[in-house]
Write a protein that holds these residues in place. Structure first.
Motif: not given
Ligand SMILES: NC(=O)C1=CN([C@@H]2O[C@H](COP(=O)(O)OP(=O)(O)OC[C@H]3O[C@@H](n4cnc5c(N)ncnc54)[C@H](O)[C@@H]3O)[C@@H](O)[C@H]2O)C=CC1
Ligand SMILES: O=C(O)C(=O)COP(=O)(O)O
Length: 510
Positions: A61-70, A287-298
């Motif tokens: 339901n999310i346009d992940v490519d459009a989000a990534t582009k931004r 808080e600038g800490r890592p996120v572990t469940s990102s779709i568009n980041l390792p």
């Protein structure tokens, strides 16, 4: 949500996007379930948005490519609703083969028609599972407890994992032909849309039962109709639909199609889990800490993040300085990691370096989320290498930028409790901190150059904080890197460029 409510920094607005039109431009974060369609059009109205949190699994339901582009991070809650979705699938399976919903309606209609509702046992039946991730494997565990044999198709499933869970791996065709009941548990992608369409449905056993508690469209709804009409498919259980709500869908007219309104994750437990997971990740992000469940980041664990954090910063500075120094079109970036940094998760560091490099060149937001995409759009390729050459430092990151007729190399190191240092700049060994307003001066190695530069800067009221000099050989190419208390304007650059034996002057902001 509790972690968000407890945070003084976060204001929560709970509304449908259509009811929040006026405020859309103000939001930094957006949290959604499956009903909210996060389209490119919506993102255009939300220029401030930095992160989208999906309180659930599927992000179709999310346009992940459009989000990534931004440069917008997309996170989900990948395992908070697994058990609920698996249990719902199992409840649907039992209801389907024992015709529980139909029998329920009959009794409520004051009928007592036992012979009309003779069902099938699950015991001894072959269950075909298409997509053997978190939910598929939980369904398999329950199926085995019911005495079913489990036949799995998942192109990414390893033999070891299949053996461990007591299931057998098959091709899609094998699963289709042997299974008495087929349940799908893949995401909805280009590959899985219509996976069970006319051609594949024709390969199934006569009298097969089908279940879709994953995503509408994996089983082609239109294609299903003739198979139900002919009795080839004995029954279907659907929790999800191509269009939700399905409205007056022809499938709803079949007595042997049982349905629920996308309830797989609708338990108290699952909703608490996914909301907490996504809220905690959101706070980590701000808080600038890592996120572990990102779709568009390792993915990055806290431990790894703590180790790479310093290099992340150094990488960004190397990219930023190199981009300004090479203010010409470039085709390729090559990053070499040596020493302790080479053992870390360098993908992240490279992304940060790439983002630093692209930032002075592009008008839009560029960060580690969209850096690779932006580089590709601009025809810039990049690669990582590993080496033993640390130049005597514990760690060294080296960036070589290939432009049309020029190649430039910059090397840096991170010294714990001291900071980042640039130790090599365009072929010259040097030592400066990549911070603040820097000035690069390339000149011939002659006596008196430092004094001349100092005089010009002094005359323009520019204070020098630090000055580093380096040269390739005595009397040859030499350079100065100055760090200044304020940025210099074009007039100062021109005045410096006019000094005899000065060849290049560049402003570098770090
Ligand atoms: N009805 C509901 O309320 C809920 C539905 N879901 C949906 O269930 C699905 C599965 O979720 P999870 O198990 O958490 O995901 P997962 O990512 O753990 O598993 C998906 C599996 O599908 C496999 N796969 C991908 N492409 C495939 C293909 N072409 N053919 C066969 N297998 C393929 C992957 O290798 C992976 O093992 C998702 O679509 C999710 O949106 C999830 C939770 C609740
Ligand atoms: O997590 C998923 O993929 C689901 O399908 C659950 O969706 P929901 O959050 O219940 O709208």
């Amino acid at each position: 949500m509790a972690p968000l409510c407890a945070s003084a920094q976060i204001d929560i607005v709970q509304k449908k996007t259509t009811e929040a039109e006026e405020e859309l431009h103000t939001f930094d974060a957006l949290l959604v379930r499956s009903a909210t369609k996060v389209t490119e059009e919506l993102l255009e109205k939300m220029p401030n948005l930095k992160i989208i949190g999906r309180a659930g699994v599927g992000v179709d339901n999310i346009d992940v490519d459009a989000a990534t582009k931004r440069g917008i991070v997309v996170i989900n809650a990948p395992n908070g609703n697994t058990i609920s979705a698996a249990e719902h699938t199992f409840a649907m399976m039992a209801a389907l083969v024992r015709r529980i919903p139909q029998a329920h309606i009959s009794v409520k209609s004051r009928e007592w028609n036992r012979s009309a509702f003779v069902g099938n046992e699950l015991f001894g039946k072959k269950l075909g599972i298409i997509g053997f991730g978190r939910i598929g494997s939980e369904v398999a565990k329950r199926a085995r407890a019911f005495g079913m044999s489990v036949h799995v198709y998942d192109p990414f499933l390893t033999k070891e994992r299949a053996e461990k869970l007591g299931v057998s791996i098959h091709s899609l065709d094998e699963v289709l032909t042997v299974a008495d009941i087929i349940t799908v548990h893949t995401p909805l992608t280009k590959e899985t849309r219509g996976l069970l369409g006319t051609e594949n449905l024709a390969k199934t056993k006569k009298g097969v039962y089908l279940i879709n508690c994953a995503r509408g469209g994996i089983i082609d709804e239109q294609a299903l109709i003739p198979f139900l009409e002919s009795g080839h498919v004995a029954g279907v259980a659907l929790d999800v639909f191509e269009q939700e709500p399905p409205g007056d869908h022809p499938l709803l007219a079949f007595d042997n199609v049982i349905v629920t309104p996308h309830l797989g994750a609708s338990t108290v437990e699952a909703q608490l889990n996914v909301a907490t997971q996504v809220a905690e990740e959101l706070l980590h992000f701000f808080e600038g800490r890592p996120v572990t469940s990102s779709i568009n980041l390792p993915a990055l664990s806290k431990d790894v993040y703590e180790k790479i954090q310093a290099f992340y910063h150094l990488g960004q500075k190397l990219g930023l300085i190199a981009s300004q120094f090479m203010n010409i079109p470039v085709q390729e970036l090559s990053v070499t990691y040596a020493g302790t940094v080479a053992d870390l998760e360098t993908t992240y560091i490279t992304r940060s370096l790439l983002a630093g490099f692209l930032r002075p060149r592009v008008a839009s937001t560029v960060n580690e989320v969209n850096a690779a995409m932006v580089a590709k759009e601009r025809g810039i390729t990049y690669g990582e290498k590993f080496s033993d050459e640390t130049h005597g430092y514990a760690n060294c990151i080296s960036l070589t930028v290939h432009g049309e007729n020029k190649t430039f190399t910059i090397k840096g190191t991170h010294v714990p409790n001291y900071g980042d240092r640039i130790v090599h700049f365009d072929g010259v060994a040097i030592d400066f901190a990549p911070e603040g307003h820097l000035l690069y001066i390339q000149h011939q190695d002659r006596p008196g150059m430092i004094g001349k530069v100092g005089n010009v800067l002094g005359a323009h009221d520019v204070n020098i904080a630090t000055m580093q000099v380096g040269r390739q050989e005595a009397g040859g190419k030499a350079m100065m890197i100055l760090s200044l208390d304020k940025p210099v304007d074009d007039e100062v650059l021109q005045a410096l460029a006019q000094i005899d034996d000065i060849e290049t002057v560049k402003r570098l902001e770090a």
